[in-house]
Scaffold this motif. Structure first.
Motif, PDB file in Angstrom:
ATOM      1  N   UNK A 183       0.630  -5.321  -5.566  1.00 37.89           N
ATOM      2  CA  UNK A 183       0.703  -5.346  -3.773  1.00 37.89           C
ATOM      3  C   UNK A 183       1.933  -7.267  -3.431  1.00 37.89           C
ATOM      4  N   UNK A 184       3.057  -7.052  -4.095  1.00 33.55           N
ATOM      5  CA  UNK A 184       3.913  -8.364  -3.972  1.00 33.55           C
ATOM      6  C   UNK A 184       4.888  -8.980  -2.654  1.00 33.55           C
ATOM      7  N   UNK A 185       4.685  -7.291  -1.364  1.00 33.03           N
ATOM      8  CA  UNK A 185       5.221  -8.085  -0.480  1.00 33.03           C
ATOM      9  C   UNK A 185       4.131  -7.713   0.813  1.00 33.03           C
ATOM     10  N   UNK A 186       2.111  -7.511  -0.014  1.00 34.62           N
ATOM     11  CA  UNK A 186       2.079  -7.332   1.220  1.00 34.62           C
ATOM     12  C   UNK A 186       1.755  -8.569   2.556  1.00 34.62           C
ATOM     13  N   UNK A 187       1.835 -10.269   1.438  1.00 40.90           N
ATOM     14  CA  UNK A 187       1.962 -11.405   2.466  1.00 40.90           C
ATOM     15  C   UNK A 187       3.049 -10.916   3.437  1.00 40.90           C
ATOM     16  N   UNK A 188       3.922 -11.009   3.659  1.00 52.60           N
ATOM     17  CA  UNK A 188       5.245 -10.826   3.911  1.00 52.60           C
ATOM     18  C   UNK A 188       4.993 -10.147   5.701  1.00 52.60           C
TER      19      UNK A 188
END
Length: 277
Positions: A183-188
């Motif tokens: 989930x590398x883009x989940x915090x953006x």
């Protein structure tokens, strides 16, 4: 417009169809509780999966279904309790540079005292690579990740999206065969996430790496994946269905074809049968 495996070289097509990761009847359990009473919790059970060389594969499922656990097993951070897990036909014993993890929060993986270039070159320096060679490699991936002009900035001076670019560039600089993305883009934020999704597809298209990408976002899965592995709810989670996604890249979120695939996936997760798998 382009689609995966569109290279005219027939040998390349053959390689792309061969399995780089093979998972057979894999299981993972954890023991919880006190010294007086121990409970065994089965996270994964009877997972069967083949990941093709050079594909962008999505693991899709709700939070807590074991997606990250499966990724950690492939990375070598944990050991399965049953079944077989092979990379390049060999059992996984420990983490190796052929498999690289991209985490959800770049802040936890970047060194705050190193600038962008130094962060990207860190693994190369640890391997004893000479300064000139390191500089050539880091320059290539700085360009590829869209970081040119930001080489001397420190992590505190970068946005969330830029930090993730640095993390991806650092991983690629070490030339892994497989990128494991949790989930590398989940915090953006939504806008940055959309930009990074497009950038990730571009980078994948240029590098031809094998990517195994974890998400619980249906739209993201349809936007990125060549194939989408749908995981059942835990405990005893498994990959119960794999959907082929033949849409050309770049993908149009507003197209009829895109929305048909998205609705099909939504229907699976809304079906009462899904909760009784």
């Amino acid at each position: 417009m382009w689609s995966p495996g569109s290279d005219n070289d027939s040998s390349s097509n053959k390689d792309n169809e061969s399995s780089i990761i093979s998972i057979r009847r894999l299981g993972k359990s954890f023991e919880t509780g006190s010294r007086r009473k121990t409970v065994c919790y089965q996270v994964l059970k009877d997972v069967d999966l083949e990941i093709r060389r050079g594909e962008f594969f999505i693991l899709l499922g709700p939070s807590g279904c074991g997606k990250s656990t499966l990724l950690n097993l492939i990375a070598g951070f944990e050991k399965q309790t049953e079944g077989e897990l092979l990379v390049h036909g060999r059992p996984i014993g420990r983490p190796e540079k052929e498999r690289a993890m991209v985490f959800q929060h770049a802040d936890a993986s970047l060194f705050p005292w190193l600038n962008v270039r130094e962060n990207i070159e860190f693994g190369l320096r640890m391997r004893g690579m000479k300064k000139k060679e390191r500089a050539e490699i880091s320059a290539r991936y700085i360009e590829l990740a869209g970081l040119k002009g930001h080489e001397r900035k420190f992590p505190r001076e970068l946005s969330g999206g830029m930090k993730q670019r640095v993390q991806i560039a650092r991983v690629l600089a070490n030339e892994p065969d497989i990128l494991l993305m949790d989930e590398p883009l989940g915090a953006l934020d939504a806008f940055t996430r959309r930009v990074m999704q497009e950038e990730l597809v571009r980078i994948w298209g240029e590098t031809k790496k094998t990517i195994l990408f974890v998400t619980h976002d249906i739209q993201e899965a349809v936007l990125l994946g060549v194939r989408i592995g749908i995981m059942s709810i835990g405990p005893d989670s498994r990959v119960f269905e794999i959907m082929e996604n033949g849409l050309d890249y770049p993908r149009d979120l507003t197209s009829r074809e895109f929305n048909l695939i998205q609705k099909k996936l939504q229907g699976i997760f809304q079906d009462d049968l899904y909760f009784h798998l």
